[in-house]
Design an enzyme around this catalytic site. Structure first.
Site, PDB file in Angstrom:
ATOM      1  N   ASP A  68      45.136  37.925  47.950  1.00 47.93           N
ATOM      2  CA  ASP A  68      45.715  39.111  48.603  1.00 47.93           C
ATOM      3  C   ASP A  68      45.576  39.082  50.127  1.00 47.93           C
ATOM      4  O   ASP A  68      46.160  39.907  50.818  1.00 47.93           O
ATOM      5  CB  ASP A  68      45.072  40.401  48.023  1.00 47.93           C
ATOM      6  N   ASN A  90      40.598  35.153  45.865  1.00 46.81           N
ATOM      7  CA  ASN A  90      41.666  36.144  45.982  1.00 46.81           C
ATOM      8  C   ASN A  90      42.825  35.627  46.817  1.00 46.81           C
ATOM      9  O   ASN A  90      42.646  34.847  47.754  1.00 46.81           O
ATOM     10  CB  ASN A  90      41.109  37.442  46.589  1.00 46.81           C
ATOM     11  N   HIS A 141      41.920  29.642  45.979  1.00 42.53           N
ATOM     12  CA  HIS A 141      43.103  29.656  45.098  1.00 42.53           C
ATOM     13  C   HIS A 141      44.364  29.865  45.901  1.00 42.53           C
ATOM     14  O   HIS A 141      45.381  30.333  45.390  1.00 42.53           O
ATOM     15  CB  HIS A 141      42.927  30.721  43.999  1.00 42.53           C
ATOM     16  N   PHE A 167      41.891  40.563  37.127  1.00 43.17           N
ATOM     17  CA  PHE A 167      42.625  39.817  36.083  1.00 43.17           C
ATOM     18  C   PHE A 167      42.137  40.170  34.684  1.00 43.17           C
ATOM     19  O   PHE A 167      42.954  40.315  33.767  1.00 43.17           O
ATOM     20  CB  PHE A 167      42.462  38.294  36.319  1.00 43.17           C
ATOM     21  N   ARG A 168      40.787  40.297  34.533  1.00 43.89           N
ATOM     22  CA  ARG A 168      40.260  40.309  33.170  1.00 43.89           C
ATOM     23  C   ARG A 168      39.582  41.613  32.749  1.00 43.89           C
ATOM     24  O   ARG A 168      39.074  41.685  31.636  1.00 43.89           O
ATOM     25  CB  ARG A 168      39.279  39.117  32.993  1.00 43.89           C
ATOM     26  N   PRO A 204      44.844  45.345  40.951  1.00 43.36           N
ATOM     27  CA  PRO A 204      44.135  45.110  39.682  1.00 43.36           C
ATOM     28  C   PRO A 204      43.456  43.743  39.689  1.00 43.36           C
ATOM     29  O   PRO A 204      43.961  42.807  40.319  1.00 43.36           O
ATOM     30  CB  PRO A 204      45.254  45.155  38.629  1.00 43.36           C
TER      31      PRO A 204
HETATM   32  N1  APR Z   1      33.091  46.862  41.157  1.00 38.57           N
HETATM   33  C1  APR Z   1      32.332  45.857  40.628  1.00 38.57           C
HETATM   34  N2  APR Z   1      32.839  44.872  39.847  1.00 38.57           N
HETATM   35  C2  APR Z   1      34.171  44.923  39.600  1.00 38.57           C
HETATM   36  C3  APR Z   1      35.027  45.930  40.123  1.00 38.57           C
HETATM   37  C4  APR Z   1      34.417  46.929  40.934  1.00 38.57           C
HETATM   38  N3  APR Z   1      35.142  47.930  41.478  1.00 38.57           N
HETATM   39  N4  APR Z   1      36.306  45.681  39.687  1.00 38.57           N
HETATM   40  C5  APR Z   1      36.246  44.566  38.923  1.00 38.57           C
HETATM   41  N5  APR Z   1      34.972  44.117  38.861  1.00 38.57           N
HETATM   42  C6  APR Z   1      34.469  42.918  38.181  1.00 38.57           C
HETATM   43  C7  APR Z   1      34.963  42.780  36.750  1.00 38.57           C
HETATM   44  O1  APR Z   1      34.082  43.448  35.859  1.00 38.57           O
HETATM   45  C8  APR Z   1      34.917  41.265  36.563  1.00 38.57           C
HETATM   46  O2  APR Z   1      33.597  40.837  36.189  1.00 38.57           O
HETATM   47  O3  APR Z   1      35.002  41.801  38.873  1.00 38.57           O
HETATM   48  C9  APR Z   1      35.227  40.730  37.961  1.00 38.57           C
HETATM   49  C10 APR Z   1      36.679  40.298  38.108  1.00 38.57           C
HETATM   50  O4  APR Z   1      36.879  39.189  37.247  1.00 38.57           O
HETATM   51  P1  APR Z   1      38.362  38.602  37.043  1.00 38.57           P
HETATM   52  O5  APR Z   1      39.300  39.716  36.748  1.00 38.57           O
HETATM   53  O6  APR Z   1      38.246  37.459  36.067  1.00 38.57           O
HETATM   54  O7  APR Z   1      38.762  38.050  38.482  1.00 38.57           O
HETATM   55  P2  APR Z   1      38.293  36.694  39.130  1.00 38.57           P
HETATM   56  O8  APR Z   1      36.888  36.349  38.750  1.00 38.57           O
HETATM   57  O9  APR Z   1      38.608  36.771  40.574  1.00 38.57           O
HETATM   58  O10 APR Z   1      39.306  35.634  38.446  1.00 38.57           O
HETATM   59  C11 APR Z   1      39.192  34.311  38.882  1.00 38.57           C
HETATM   60  O11 APR Z   1      41.125  33.731  37.547  1.00 38.57           O
HETATM   61  O12 APR Z   1      43.304  33.929  36.789  1.00 38.57           O
HETATM   62  C12 APR Z   1      42.494  33.339  37.704  1.00 38.57           C
HETATM   63  O13 APR Z   1      43.276  32.560  39.748  1.00 38.57           O
HETATM   64  C13 APR Z   1      42.885  33.721  39.112  1.00 38.57           C
HETATM   65  O14 APR Z   1      41.457  33.780  41.054  1.00 38.57           O
HETATM   66  C14 APR Z   1      41.593  34.247  39.719  1.00 38.57           C
HETATM   67  C15 APR Z   1      40.534  33.653  38.812  1.00 38.57           C
END
Ligand code: APR
Length: 263
Positions: free
Chosen positions: A89, A87, A106, A15-16, A13
Site C-alpha cells: 500500500d 505491504n 512484496h 489477507f487472512r 483489509p
Molecule cells: N492489530 C493487531 N493485529 C492485527 C490487526 C490490528 N488492527 N489487524 C490484523 N492484524 C493481524 C492479524 O490477526 C494477522 O495475524 O495481522 C496479521 C495479518 O496477517 P495476514 O492477513 O496474513 O497479512 P500478512 O502477514 O501481511 O500476509 C503476508 O500474504 O498473501 C500474501 O503477499 C501477501 O504480503 C501478503 C502476505
C-alpha cells in the site's frame, strides 16, 4: 518486520483475518481460490479480477496510521536499521520513511512493468487506466502492464537480500501485524542472533513466536494501534509522537490527501 495488520487501522483489509480479510471477501471475483488473484498463470488468463481489486486498494485513498508514524519516529530517533514490509500500500513511504530504510519485500504499486517487453511504465499512467476500469496496456507493444508487486512464484526484489547483513547486525527485532505465513519473508524472524530480544505486536501469537519461542521474546497482543500507544508512552515519546502526527497532518492536508487516520 511489518504486514497487512499495520494497515487495517487505515481501512485496508488484511489477507487472512477470518471474515474481514481479503481472502474471505473475493466471492465477487470469478477466481478458483483466493490466492489465484495474485498468481501469474491466472492473471494472464483473466487480469480483470486483479485490476478490480487494485482499484479498491488504490493507495491514494488511504493514509498512514499511528503505527506507520511510530516506525517513522524510530527512524527520526536514529533507531531504525531497516523496515522490511510485506505491504504493497506504500503507506510506509507516505509516512515519510526514506526509501533507503525500506525493503518492500512484496513489491509496490508505485511503479509498473509491461509483462511482454518489460518496459517500465510510470505509475500515474497505470493508475489512470485502472481507475477508469481499463486493463493497462503497454504503449509500445500493447502487452498487459502489471504493477511491480510480487505475485506468488515471482522473485522478490533484489533489496530483499539486504537481510543477509541487516538481521545479524540488529540488536532488536520488532514484528508488527503479520501472520508470518508467507516465505521467505517469515523466516527473517529467525535471522537475529539468539541474544537479541524479539517483540511481536499482533492480534495473536504467530509463526516462530508460537512454535519456536526464544527466552527473550516479548509478545504484546491486541490492536496494533493500542499496543503502539502503550509502547510510545513507556518510551516517553508521547509528545514527540503528537508533534510528528501534527506535522504530517499539515503536510498531508496540503497535499490534498485526508489527514492521518484516527490515532
Ligand atoms: N492489530 C493487531 N493485529 C492485527 C490487526 C490490528 N488492527 N489487524 C490484523 N492484524 C493481524 C492479524 O490477526 C494477522 O495475524 O495481522 C496479521 C495479518 O496477517 P495476514 O492477513 O496474513 O497479512 P500478512 O502477514 O501481511 O500476509 C503476508 O500474504 O498473501 C500474501 O503477499 C501477501 O504480503 C501478503 C502476505
Amino acid at each position: 518486520m511489518a504486514g497487512a495488520g499495520i494497515s487495517t487501522p487505515s481501512g485496508i483489509p488484511d489477507f487472512r483475518s477470518p471474515g474481514s480479510g481479503l481472502y474471505s471477501n473475493l466471492q465477487q471475483y470469478d477466481i478458483p481460490y483466493p490466492e489465484a488473484i495474485f498468481e501469474l498463470t491466472f492473471f494472464f488468463q483473466n487480469p480483470k479480477p486483479f485490476f478490480t481489486l487494485a482499484k479498491e486498494l488504490y493507495p491514494g485513498n488511504f493514509r498512514p496510521n499511528l503505527t506507520h508514524y511510530f516506525l517513522r519516529l524510530l527512524h527520526e530517533k536514529g533507531l531504525l536499521l531497516r523496515l522490511y514490509t510485506q505491504n504493497i500500500d506504500g503507506l510506509e513511504r507516505v509516512s515519510g520513511i526514506p526509501a533507503s530504510k525500506l525493503v518492500e519485500a512484496h513489491g509496490t504499486f508505485a511503479s509498473a512493468t509491461c509483462t511482454v517487453c518489460l518496459r517500465r511504465c510510470p505509475g500515474e499512467d497505470f493508475w489512470a487506466d485502472v481507475l477508469a476500469d481499463r486493463v493497462p496496456c503497454c504503449g509500445v507493444c500493447t502487452g498487459i502492464v502489471k504493477p511491480d508487486i510480487v505475485f506468488f512464484g515471482e522473485a522478490l526484489p533484489e533489496r530483499f537480500l539486504l537481510h543477509v547483513v541487516d538481521f545479524p547486525m540488529a540488536d532488536l527485532l520488532v514484528v508488527l501485524g503479520t501472520s508470518l505465513e508467507v516465505e521467505p519473508f517469515a523466516s527473517l524472524s529467525e535471522g537475529v542472533r539468539n541474544s537479541v530480544p524479539r517483540v511481536l505486536i499482533n492480534q495473536d501469537v504467530v509463526g516462530t513466536f508460537a512454535w519456536r519461542p526464544r527466552s527473550r521474546d516479548v509478545v504484546q497482543l491486541g490492536d496494533v494501534v493500542h499496543s503502539v500507544e502503550k509502547l510510545v508512552k513507556l518510551l516517553g515519546w508521547t509528545e514527540d509522537m503528537r508533534d510528528l502526527v501534527h506535522q504530517e497532518t499539515e503536510k498531508v492536508l496540503r497535499m490534498g490527501r485526508k489527514g492521518p487516520s484516527a490515532a
